[in-house]
Motif scaffolding. Structure first.
Motif, mmCIF file in Angstrom:
data_model
loop_
_atom_site.group_PDB
_atom_site.id
_atom_site.type_symbol
_atom_site.label_atom_id
_atom_site.label_comp_id
_atom_site.label_asym_id
_atom_site.label_seq_id
_atom_site.Cartn_x
_atom_site.Cartn_y
_atom_site.Cartn_z
ATOM 1 N N ILE A 105 0.837 -1.205 0.000
ATOM 2 C CA ILE A 105 0.000 0.000 0.000
ATOM 3 C C ILE A 105 0.874 1.258 0.000
ATOM 4 O O ILE A 105 0.646 2.183 -0.775
ATOM 5 N N ILE A 106 1.900 1.251 0.848
ATOM 6 C CA ILE A 106 2.840 2.385 0.880
ATOM 7 C C ILE A 106 3.506 2.523 -0.489
ATOM 8 O O ILE A 106 3.645 3.619 -1.023
ATOM 9 N N LYS A 107 3.878 1.382 -1.069
ATOM 10 C CA LYS A 107 4.531 1.405 -2.373
ATOM 11 C C LYS A 107 3.601 2.000 -3.429
ATOM 12 O O LYS A 107 4.021 2.826 -4.240
ATOM 13 N N TYR A 108 2.353 1.617 -3.386
ATOM 14 C CA TYR A 108 1.379 2.133 -4.353
ATOM 15 C C TYR A 108 1.305 3.661 -4.264
ATOM 16 O O TYR A 108 1.328 4.359 -5.274
ATOM 17 N N ILE A 109 1.232 4.171 -3.039
ATOM 18 C CA ILE A 109 1.119 5.627 -2.844
ATOM 19 C C ILE A 109 2.382 6.339 -3.346
ATOM 20 O O ILE A 109 2.305 7.341 -4.050
ATOM 21 N N LYS A 110 3.540 5.759 -3.015
ATOM 22 C CA LYS A 110 4.804 6.370 -3.458
ATOM 23 C C LYS A 110 4.963 6.286 -4.970
ATOM 24 O O LYS A 110 5.505 7.210 -5.591
ATOM 25 N N ASP A 111 4.494 5.200 -5.564
ATOM 26 C CA ASP A 111 4.572 5.054 -7.024
ATOM 27 C C ASP A 111 3.819 6.179 -7.736
ATOM 28 O O ASP A 111 4.241 6.641 -8.796
ATOM 29 N N GLN A 112 2.701 6.604 -7.153
ATOM 30 C CA GLN A 112 1.925 7.683 -7.768
ATOM 31 C C GLN A 112 2.690 9.007 -7.682
ATOM 32 O O GLN A 112 2.697 9.788 -8.625
ATOM 33 N N HIS A 113 3.364 9.229 -6.530
ATOM 34 C CA HIS A 113 4.212 10.424 -6.385
ATOM 35 C C HIS A 113 5.320 10.402 -7.414
ATOM 36 O O HIS A 113 5.624 11.404 -8.058
ATOM 37 N N SER A 114 5.906 9.238 -7.546
ATOM 38 C CA SER A 114 7.025 9.071 -8.451
ATOM 39 C C SER A 114 6.599 9.304 -9.905
ATOM 40 O O SER A 114 7.293 9.974 -10.675
ATOM 41 N N ALA A 115 5.446 8.784 -10.273
ATOM 42 C CA ALA A 115 4.934 8.977 -11.633
ATOM 43 C C ALA A 115 4.663 10.457 -11.895
ATOM 44 O O ALA A 115 4.954 10.975 -12.975
ATOM 45 N N TYR A 116 4.146 11.134 -10.886
ATOM 46 C CA TYR A 116 3.843 12.566 -11.038
ATOM 47 C C TYR A 116 5.131 13.368 -11.209
ATOM 48 O O TYR A 116 5.216 14.256 -12.050
#
Ligand code: GDP
Ligand code: MG
Length: 296
Positions: A105-116
């Protein structure tokens, strides 16, 4: 008055542009299996889309969630478009060893930051970037009436470092009115005790109104909610509800639970603030860390 150039009309120009584009708002639901996360997503969408056909209007039962999965709908209200995206997650905490069960779940949230961040670094600056960053995490608490479980403390602490966390008391129809109020107080005390700082955050720039606004919403959180994937007939009207031997819980009745309050919080009163806080606090923290790492 002779020096009036009329640039104050810029606010209505900006407003018109923003309203035309609409809002993108992303929510994630997190918590133990069986606390009604998938049901709640269904309930939120159904309550806005009463006339619409398809999954949310049907009485198709909610299936067990096995992967992180986004459900998305466009809501239009007074000509303003809101794309509401709710990310469902499989429950965690039902294994014998729960260590690091929150990692995906943490990874999913960070992945969205990273994509942005990647888009921000490559896209033309003035182009609109599709925003998949999570603006709010609804954390489902077991309605035991006692206290938070150790895993709740650990997971909320981890989540609060990357996202706006808003705790909710799941299935609050299990608690009496007194139990509910006592449980709310207890949860707030425990959050303080464990030094878990959740949304809303006070800042030095807050004026009196903003400080008041924050303490008003803190007096409600955690929202005591009830969800249902079925409609019941009350006074000749079909509403989302739960029918028991002793009566009916109307999900949208504010005397029964805080579902409407939560829905207003998400889609009306705190939408913009949750989006801004995500950009200014959580995304900014991620971004500066990444950029610093690049330099080294
Ligand atoms: P999830 O694992 O968190 O996604 O939970 P589900 O949405 O699959 O729901 C698990 C079970 O709890 C289902 O049988 C739901 O009908 C029931 N449930 C969901 N919300 C509520 C609620 O607010 N109150 C009660 N009593 N039961 C609920
Ligand atoms: Mg589920």
């Amino acid at each position: 008055a002779e020096s009036y150039v009329g640039f104050d009309s810029i606010t209505s120009q900006i407003e018109r542009k923003l309203l035309k584009r609409g809002f993108q708002f992303n929510v994630i639901v997190v918590g133990q299996t069986g606390l009604g996360k998938s049901t709640m997503i269904n309930t939120i969408f159904a309550s806005h889309l009463i006339d619409s056909k398809g999954r949310f209007a049907s009485d198709e039962p909610v299936r067990q969630t096995t992967e992180i999965q986004a459900v998305s709908h466009v809501i239009v209200e007074n000509g303003v478009k809101l794309r509401l995206n709710i990310v469902d997650t499989p429950g965690y905490g039902d294994q014998i060893n729960n260590e690091n069960c929150w990692d995906p779940i943490i990874k999913y949230i960070k992945d969205q930051h990273s994509a942005y961040l990647r888009k921000e670094l490559t896209a033309m600056r003035d182009r609109y970037i599709q925003d998949t960053r999570i603006h709010c995490c609804l954390y489902f608490i077991n309605p035991t009436g006692h206290s938070l479980r150790p895993i709740d403390v650990i997971v909320m602490k981890k989540l609060s470092e990357v996202v706006n966390v808003v705790p909710v008391i799941a299935k609050s129809d299990c608690l009496t009115i007194e139990e509910r109020e006592r449980f709310k107080l207890r949860i707030r005390e425990e959050l303080v005790y464990h030094n878990i700082r959740l949304y809303p955050f006070d800042t030095d720039e807050d004026d009196q109104d903003e400080t008041q606004w924050n303490s008003d919403i803190r007096a409600v959180i955690p929202f005591a909610i009830v969800g249902s994937e079925n409609n019941v007939i009350i006074d000749g009207k079909s509403v989302r509800g739960r029918k028991n031997r002793w009566g009916v819980v109307n999900v949208e009745d504010e005397a029964h639970c805080e579902f409407v309050h939560l829905r207003n919080f998400l889609t009306r009163t705190h939408l913009q603030d949750l989006i801004e806080t995500t950009a200014q606090i959580h995304y900014e923290a991620f971004r500066s860390k990444q950029l610093l790492a690049l330099k080294e």
